[in-house]
Design an enzyme around this catalytic site. Sequence first.
Site, PDB file in Angstrom:
ATOM      1  N   LYS A  65       2.256  -8.367  10.317  1.00 22.95           N
ATOM      2  CA  LYS A  65       3.146  -7.207  10.448  1.00 22.95           C
ATOM      3  C   LYS A  65       2.462  -5.962   9.890  1.00 22.95           C
ATOM      4  O   LYS A  65       2.798  -5.476   8.815  1.00 22.95           O
ATOM      5  CB  LYS A  65       4.477  -7.471   9.741  1.00 22.95           C
ATOM      6  CG  LYS A  65       5.279  -8.609  10.371  1.00 22.95           C
ATOM      7  CD  LYS A  65       6.604  -8.830   9.691  1.00 22.95           C
ATOM      8  CE  LYS A  65       7.416  -9.900  10.401  1.00 22.95           C
ATOM      9  NZ  LYS A  65       8.735 -10.137   9.777  1.00 22.95           N
ATOM     10  N   GLY A  75      11.132 -11.895  12.559  1.00 21.59           N
ATOM     11  CA  GLY A  75      12.558 -11.818  12.289  1.00 21.59           C
ATOM     12  C   GLY A  75      12.805 -11.603  10.811  1.00 21.59           C
ATOM     13  O   GLY A  75      11.876 -11.382  10.034  1.00 21.59           O
ATOM     14  N   ALA A 107      10.152 -15.974   3.273  1.00 21.73           N
ATOM     15  CA  ALA A 107       9.517 -17.291   3.353  1.00 21.73           C
ATOM     16  C   ALA A 107      10.135 -18.301   2.398  1.00 21.73           C
ATOM     17  O   ALA A 107      10.426 -19.441   2.784  1.00 21.73           O
ATOM     18  CB  ALA A 107       8.017 -17.147   3.088  1.00 21.73           C
ATOM     19  N   LYS A 157       9.438  -1.520   9.541  1.00 24.39           N
ATOM     20  CA  LYS A 157      10.440  -1.792   8.493  1.00 24.39           C
ATOM     21  C   LYS A 157       9.801  -1.870   7.118  1.00 24.39           C
ATOM     22  O   LYS A 157      10.462  -1.645   6.100  1.00 24.39           O
ATOM     23  CB  LYS A 157      11.229  -3.058   8.818  1.00 24.39           C
ATOM     24  CG  LYS A 157      10.377  -4.313   9.053  1.00 24.39           C
ATOM     25  CD  LYS A 157      10.104  -5.108   7.806  1.00 24.39           C
ATOM     26  CE  LYS A 157       9.223  -6.302   8.089  1.00 24.39           C
ATOM     27  NZ  LYS A 157       8.969  -7.132   6.898  1.00 24.39           N
ATOM     28  N   ASP A 185      15.401  -7.709  10.361  1.00 31.78           N
ATOM     29  CA  ASP A 185      14.238  -7.736   9.483  1.00 31.78           C
ATOM     30  C   ASP A 185      14.289  -6.592   8.472  1.00 31.78           C
ATOM     31  O   ASP A 185      13.895  -6.743   7.309  1.00 31.78           O
ATOM     32  CB  ASP A 185      12.971  -7.637  10.337  1.00 31.78           C
ATOM     33  CG  ASP A 185      11.739  -8.186   9.631  1.00 31.78           C
ATOM     34  OD1 ASP A 185      11.853  -8.614   8.474  1.00 31.78           O
ATOM     35  OD2 ASP A 185      10.660  -8.175  10.246  1.00 31.78           O
ATOM     36  N   SER A 219      11.100  -9.402  -1.415  1.00 34.52           N
ATOM     37  CA  SER A 219      10.368  -8.544  -0.481  1.00 34.52           C
ATOM     38  C   SER A 219       9.204  -7.851  -1.193  1.00 34.52           C
ATOM     39  O   SER A 219       9.388  -7.107  -2.154  1.00 34.52           O
ATOM     40  CB  SER A 219      11.307  -7.492   0.114  1.00 34.52           C
ATOM     41  OG  SER A 219      10.563  -6.469   0.743  1.00 34.52           O
ATOM     42  N   VAL A 257      -0.422  -9.151  -0.485  1.00 32.07           N
ATOM     43  CA  VAL A 257      -0.535  -8.040   0.456  1.00 32.07           C
ATOM     44  C   VAL A 257       0.843  -7.441   0.722  1.00 32.07           C
ATOM     45  O   VAL A 257       1.807  -8.167   0.999  1.00 32.07           O
ATOM     46  CB  VAL A 257      -1.160  -8.514   1.784  1.00 32.07           C
ATOM     47  CG1 VAL A 257      -1.152  -7.379   2.814  1.00 32.07           C
ATOM     48  CG2 VAL A 257      -2.593  -8.996   1.548  1.00 32.07           C
TER      49      VAL A 257
END
Length: 335
Positions: free
Chosen positions: A108, A136, A140, A191, A244, A254, A279
């Site tokens: 992403k 989506g 994880a 996003k 998302d 996040s 990352v």
Amino acid sequence: MSRPVQLVVLGAGSWGTTVAGLAARNTPTLLWARSSDTRDEINTQRRNSKYLGDRPLPESMRATSDLIEAAREADVLVVGVPSHAVRATLGEISNEVRAWVPVLSLSKGLEPGTRARPTEVIAECLPGHPVGLLAGPNIAREIADGLAAASVVATQDDRVASALQPLFASPVFRVYRNTDVLGCELGGILKNIVAIASGMADGLGVGDNTRAMVLARGLAEMTRLGEAMGANPRTFAGLTGMGDLIATCTSPSSRNRRVGEALARGLSVDEAVAELGQVAEGVKTAPTVMELARDHGVDMPIAAEVEAVVAGRQTAEGAYRGLRKVSAGGEDEAV
């Protein structure tokens, strides 16, 4: 009787490992880990403690640190390395992947310099392969814990997507299809920038109303740029857009949101990323997104403020002062 599909995931980070775990419950799955220590831990202890703590991995999942072996085994190839590493990784195996093997991206971000999306880089490195993405609102660790979630397989050929859906689906992980690869991919890229803004809002304590404004207007910016680039605007109201965005802007897990919180505490970008230890694609993507916005004549004030903070030209507090100066027009207008 035909043999089962061999699925290969490149990249043993949190999401790559989780996707491999999902697939391993449906089909033989091999995970490529750059680190031999990670490979050995997965194969012997059924753990990837660096990224997923003590969460158990399926016994049926195997790991390797041999990239050539992984490429040669793949009937379906899933690319889960960071966006800036996609070209270099695939360059090593461009002659090893069998013809017509479908390739799905989990990345992403945008490639620095070329501004290419991961699926575009994959198509360049592996010409002739069906290329798409799996994306989506997918935190994880929650999926690894077995909590319900949904994702989208996006490919231009709906028949390919239909064939790939069952490889990842489970009773608690629903997989949809979409042919708007551009829109689905842009949602996952853009996003992350809004999530940094959301994290800065939380860190500054500006309030839930302000964060809601940032999410809503951030989604409007994402949709405007996507439509200007040729995506279906309706895609941004779905799982790879709004879904998302909500997950990435609100979850304590996040990475991009956590970077925003660190920036609000006064840390530099380098310090924030070092503290995170993983990352955060939004940091690398913000300057490139602003280049795209200028090229397409799209006004993106939230992304512009985030880019200024990431570049060190602005503080998080100054960014929110800047957003207060943006004049309000009609809600469907540019700003």
